[in-house]
Each structure stands twice: as structure tokens, then as C-alpha cells.
Design an enzyme around this catalytic site. Structure first.
Site, PDB file in Angstrom:
ATOM      1  N   LYS A   1       2.178  24.164  89.005  1.00 27.02           N
ATOM      2  CA  LYS A   1       2.019  24.268  90.462  1.00 27.02           C
ATOM      3  C   LYS A   1       0.826  25.199  90.768  1.00 27.02           C
ATOM      4  O   LYS A   1      -0.153  25.165  90.034  1.00 27.02           O
ATOM      5  CB  LYS A   1       3.320  24.754  91.105  1.00 27.02           C
ATOM      6  CG  LYS A   1       4.539  23.951  90.624  1.00 27.02           C
ATOM      7  CD  LYS A   1       5.775  24.203  91.404  1.00 27.02           C
ATOM      8  CE  LYS A   1       6.920  23.379  90.822  1.00 27.02           C
ATOM      9  NZ  LYS A   1       8.100  23.379  91.639  1.00 27.02           N
TER      10      LYS A   1
ATOM     11  N   HIS B   1       4.744  14.538  94.171  1.00 20.87           N
ATOM     12  CA  HIS B   1       5.720  15.627  94.003  1.00 20.87           C
ATOM     13  C   HIS B   1       6.289  15.984  95.380  1.00 20.87           C
ATOM     14  O   HIS B   1       5.582  15.928  96.386  1.00 20.87           O
ATOM     15  CB  HIS B   1       5.027  16.836  93.366  1.00 20.87           C
ATOM     16  CG  HIS B   1       5.995  17.893  92.943  1.00 20.87           C
ATOM     17  ND1 HIS B   1       6.571  18.760  93.847  1.00 20.87           N
ATOM     18  CD2 HIS B   1       6.514  18.208  91.738  1.00 20.87           C
ATOM     19  CE1 HIS B   1       7.405  19.575  93.197  1.00 20.87           C
ATOM     20  NE2 HIS B   1       7.387  19.251  91.913  1.00 20.87           N
TER      21      HIS B   1
ATOM     22  N   GLU C   1      13.357  13.984  90.423  1.00 28.61           N
ATOM     23  CA  GLU C   1      13.497  15.407  90.726  1.00 28.61           C
ATOM     24  C   GLU C   1      14.282  15.579  92.026  1.00 28.61           C
ATOM     25  O   GLU C   1      13.703  15.478  93.122  1.00 28.61           O
ATOM     26  CB  GLU C   1      12.122  16.048  90.912  1.00 28.61           C
ATOM     27  CG  GLU C   1      11.218  15.971  89.703  1.00 28.61           C
ATOM     28  CD  GLU C   1      10.192  17.089  89.739  1.00 28.61           C
ATOM     29  OE1 GLU C   1      10.247  17.953  88.886  1.00 28.61           O
ATOM     30  OE2 GLU C   1       9.351  17.099  90.655  1.00 28.61           O
TER      31      GLU C   1
ATOM     32  N   GLY D   1      13.586  24.550  91.524  1.00 28.48           N
ATOM     33  CA  GLY D   1      13.480  25.999  91.713  1.00 28.48           C
ATOM     34  C   GLY D   1      14.766  26.694  92.120  1.00 28.48           C
ATOM     35  O   GLY D   1      14.748  27.893  92.412  1.00 28.48           O
TER      36      GLY D   1
HETATM   37  P1  PGA Z   1      11.423  23.857  88.541  1.00 28.90           P
HETATM   38  O1  PGA Z   1      10.334  22.864  89.177  1.00 28.90           O
HETATM   39  O2  PGA Z   1      11.520  23.522  87.063  1.00 28.90           O
HETATM   40  O3  PGA Z   1      10.876  25.226  88.798  1.00 28.90           O
HETATM   41  O4  PGA Z   1      12.706  23.592  89.225  1.00 28.90           O
HETATM   42  C1  PGA Z   1      10.251  21.520  88.755  1.00 28.90           C
HETATM   43  C2  PGA Z   1       9.176  20.813  89.540  1.00 28.90           C
HETATM   44  O5  PGA Z   1       9.091  20.987  90.751  1.00 28.90           O
HETATM   45  O6  PGA Z   1       8.369  20.068  88.981  1.00 28.90           O
END
Ligand code: PGA
Length: 244
Positions: free
Chosen positions: A14, A93, A161, A167
Site C-alpha cells: 500500500k 483494491h 478480500e 486490516g
Molecule cells: P491486510 O490487508 O493484510 O493488512 O488486512 C490486505 C489488503 O488490503 O490487501
């Protein structure tokens, strides 16, 4: 280079990371001989740096523009990324859908442009907590996959996802992940499905056992070498075991 297709672990940094972190991470992974098992989706400046400095890691982009070139201040084209020898791009995303108003038709157009420039697009889908609580995850994801992929006649992957899992440290139950994978495979039988959302060293082994799952898209945990190494090893172990 990569045997048996795309790497199973996608590190999505990110808008995080530094040159120092990248250098430490590359050293740590090389010493474990795991540098080819991860797609590093780095912020654009780090991609350029990594292309020049490290030939041993596989790079991916977190986005690209739907047009080939032009007056689009602040944007990056697939053609430019191709020049950096990047072959993977994560598209759609949920953070881009939310903060940059990306829609399924736009993401589909990005996938087409990316493919035309030599990319393997990884298309993100996933339901909100509200949809999950109503028990509608599979139908929601099925609709997204249909809208994104109808008539696409080139290779791509889907990253499932759940928005509420990103997160948060909270994951769906493993059988719920498998249900979504199955529904994606009903629409697109042979494609690779990744799972993303709070993947870490503690849950990677269980996730790697999800039937039909190809790999994982990792956000927060991908910024720590030890976490990333454990996740790659969990997938390696499960893959080796199941191919015996
Ligand atoms: P995370 O994020 O592993 O921090 O939950 C995954 C993503 O958004 O690709």
C-alpha cells in the site's frame, strides 16, 4: 524463475515502506532463498528503485491507468510499468474503490489495458460487513466477478478480500472462504483465487489449507520480514504436502 505459475504470496505494501525497509526485506528473503516466492506490490517510487537495484525479486504494481498514455496528471500507465519489467498488477483494491471511486467497468478496462501491455491482472473483489452479516457474500462476489470478467479471454486472477477483514484482524471462517472460492470457480473454472484480509503468520497455515485457494494477498504483515517468511513457508509446506 518462478516455477508452477505465479507466486502464491502477494505483498501489498500500500502507501507504506522505505528504501531501507526494502533493502532489509530483500536481504532477509534472499538468505532464506524465498525471494522468488513473493510478488512485491510496492509504491511506484520503490518499484523504480527495485527494478534498478534488485533483479532477484518479482515486482507487481498496486494499480495502473486504463488509458495507454496522455494528459492524466499523477497517473501511471501499464506501458511505463512494463518497461520496469513488471508483469503483475493488482486492480480494483477496495481502498481504490473507496477512495478513488473505482467501479467494476473501470477496473475491467484497466485489466484489458494491463493485459495488452503484457500484464497478469489480479482483480480484487469482496463484500462489506453488512452484506456478510446478511449471508449474501457469495452472491455479491459472484456479481462482482461476472461484471469484471465477462468476455475477458485472457489470463487473470481473482483476489477475494472481504472489506471488513482488511486490516481488522478478523477473518471469515475457513469454510466461508471456501464457499466464495467455489462460487468464483463456478463462473471462471480455471482461474487462480487469492484470499486477502488480515493474513499473518498465525493463520497462514489454516488459510493455505482452504480447498481451491491458490495464494494470499498480504497487507500489514507483508511489511515485516519474519511474518512474510512464515507465510511463504506455510504455503510451501501445504503445497508440497498436497502434491505428494
Ligand atoms: P491486510 O490487508 O493484510 O493488512 O488486512 C490486505 C489488503 O488490503 O490487501
Amino acid at each position: 524463475m518462478v516455477k508452477n505459475g505465479a507466486p502464491k504470496v502477494i505483498a501489498n505494501w500500500k502507501m507504506n515502506g522505505t528504501l531501507d525497509l526494502l533493502s532489509t526485506m530483500v536481504d532477509d528473503l534472499s538468505s532464506e532463498n524465498l525471494d522468488h516466492n513473493i510478488i512485491f506490490c510496492l509504491p511506484f517510487p520503490l518499484l523504480g528503485y527495485a527494478f534498478v537495484k534488485y533483479s532477484n525479486i518479482i515486482l507487481g504494481a498496486q494499480d495502473c491507468h486504463e488509458q495507454e498514455h496522455g494528459a492524466f496528471t499523477g497517473c501511471t500507465s501499464a506501458q511505463m510499468l512494463n518497461e520496469l519489467n513488471i508483469r503483475y498488477v493488482v486492480l480494483g483494491h477496495s481502498e481504490r474503490r473507496l477512495h478513488c471511486n473505482e467501479t467494476n467497468p473501470l477496473i475491467k478496462q484497466k485489466a484489458i489495458t494491463a493485459f495488452q501491455n503484457g500484464f497478469f491482472p489480479i482483480l480484487c473483489v469482496g463484500e462489506s460487513l453488512d452484506v456478510y452479516n446478511k449471508g449474501d457474500s457469495t452472491s455479491f462476489v459472484a456479481n462482482q466477478v461476472k461484471e469484471l470478467t465477462s468476455d475477458l479471454d485472457f489470463p487473470y486472477a481473482i483476489a477475494y478480500e472481504p472489506l471488513w477483514s482488511i486490516g481488522s484482524g478478523i477473518l471469515p471462517k475457513m469454510h466461508e472462504i471456501v464457499e466464495v472460492i467455489n462460487c468464483v470457480h463456478e463462473i471462471a473454472p480455471d482461474i487462480k483465487v487469492y484470499y486477502g484480509g488480515s493474513v499473518n503468520s498465525a493463520n497462514a497455515f489454516d488459510i493455505a489449507h482452504c480447498k481451491g485457494l491458490y495464494g494470499v494477498l498480504v497487507g500489514g504483515a507483508s511489511l515485516k520480514s519474519d511474518e512474510l517468511i512464515s507465510i511463504v513457508k506455510a504455503f510451501d509446506q501445504v503445497t508440497q504436502h498436497s502434491s505428494n
